[in-house]
Write a protein that holds these residues in place. Structure first.
Motif, mmCIF file in Angstrom:
data_model
loop_
_atom_site.group_PDB
_atom_site.id
_atom_site.type_symbol
_atom_site.label_atom_id
_atom_site.label_comp_id
_atom_site.label_asym_id
_atom_site.label_seq_id
_atom_site.Cartn_x
_atom_site.Cartn_y
_atom_site.Cartn_z
ATOM 1 N N VAL A 13 43.822 64.291 70.890
ATOM 2 C CA VAL A 13 45.101 63.598 70.716
ATOM 3 C C VAL A 13 44.844 62.273 70.010
ATOM 4 N N GLU A 20 52.639 60.584 68.830
ATOM 5 C CA GLU A 20 51.521 61.516 68.767
ATOM 6 C C GLU A 20 51.427 62.111 67.363
ATOM 7 N N ARG A 23 48.039 66.341 68.384
ATOM 8 C CA ARG A 23 48.313 66.740 69.771
ATOM 9 C C ARG A 23 47.569 68.023 70.114
ATOM 10 N N ASN A 24 46.915 68.030 71.251
ATOM 11 C CA ASN A 24 46.265 69.230 71.786
ATOM 12 C C ASN A 24 45.547 70.024 70.694
ATOM 13 N N GLU A 211 48.958 69.884 65.288
ATOM 14 C CA GLU A 211 48.389 70.838 66.239
ATOM 15 C C GLU A 211 47.820 72.046 65.508
#
Length: 244
Positions: A13, A20, A23-24, A211
């Motif tokens: 992250v 953000e 993210r992930n 992501e």
């Protein structure tokens, strides 16, 4: 290294201004492979590359390179990474050779040798002109030379063929394959020219809005998308997945 993965991120992250951006984000790069990193402008490719090379600190999550944590063991890892991220910056009043000498002194190694690296990227080691007189394509070649001259284990290249003509693009394609198959490097690269990724990559990773939406072997993509990587890429951009 876990399961032969030389670069891994887990739950990565990055937050800028309370937003953000990444993210992930989970990435898995197998040692000795070429990983093509795809995404639209602003998707987060450069931000991820900066975290992989220690230029940015993750807000959360973990980056592992050669089994080491990039935050805890940054200096040790950086001696094994070569990178070209965004526009390469040089000492413009110096020659290409002098720029690489400074780099090698900083890395405390002789690497593969300056003349060898320059010849590999198609530059003349005897050129005494300052880098300020180099064209965009020559500067890009020099940036690649600086990324490889210390013989890194991992090579991270962000849009490395920017500014190159068709002949230069082909030469760099052949160079990248040589670096992996003969020099034992692992390569991560991004490019907006999908056909170039398609020519050389083993694995594709697609990032959408910060992501990773999918990682897939290029061979499996070709089986489902015989018309080329472009069809696969646009499906990912629309929210699809390769195994749908």
């Amino acid at each position: 290294m876990e399961n032969g993965m030389i670069v891994q991120t887990k739950g990565l992250v990055r937050v800028f201004d309370e937003r953000e951006i990444i993210r992930n984000c989970n990435i898995n790069v197998r040692e000795g492979s070429i990983y093509g990193f795809l995404g639209a402008n602003g998707a987060g490719k450069t931000t991820v590359f900066k975290m992989l090379t220690g230029l940015l600190i993750p807000t959360a999550g973990k980056v592992s390179v050669m089994g080491m944590d990039i935050v805890a063991q940054r200096d040790r890892i950086l001696r094994q990474i070569g990178s070209l991220i965004e526009v390469p910056i040089f000492y413009d009043h110096l020659t290409a050779v002098s720029n690489l000498e400074i780099h090698l002194a900083y890395m405390k190694t002789q690497g593969m040798g300056i003349a060898t690296a320059l010849k590999m990227v198609g530059l003349d080691p005897s050129n005494k002109h300052p880098v300020s007189r180099y064209s965009l394509g020559m500067r890009q070649r020099l940036g690649i030379a600086r990324a490889i001259v210390h013989k890194p284990k991992v090579l991270i290249l962000d849009e490395p063929i920017n500014g190159l003509d068709p002949m230069g693009i082909r030469e760099m394609r052949e160079l990248f394959l040589t670096l992996v198959h003969k020099e034992g490097m692992t390569l991560m690269l991004s490019s907006h020219i999908l056909s170039e990724i398609e020519h050389i990559a083993d694995t594709i990773g697609v990032i959408v809005n910060g992501e990773i939406v999918e990682e897939a072997e290029l061979g499996s993509i070709r089986e489902k998308y015989p018309d080329g990587l472009e069809d696969y890429f646009f499906k990912m951009m629309r929210g699809g997945r390769e195994n749908d």
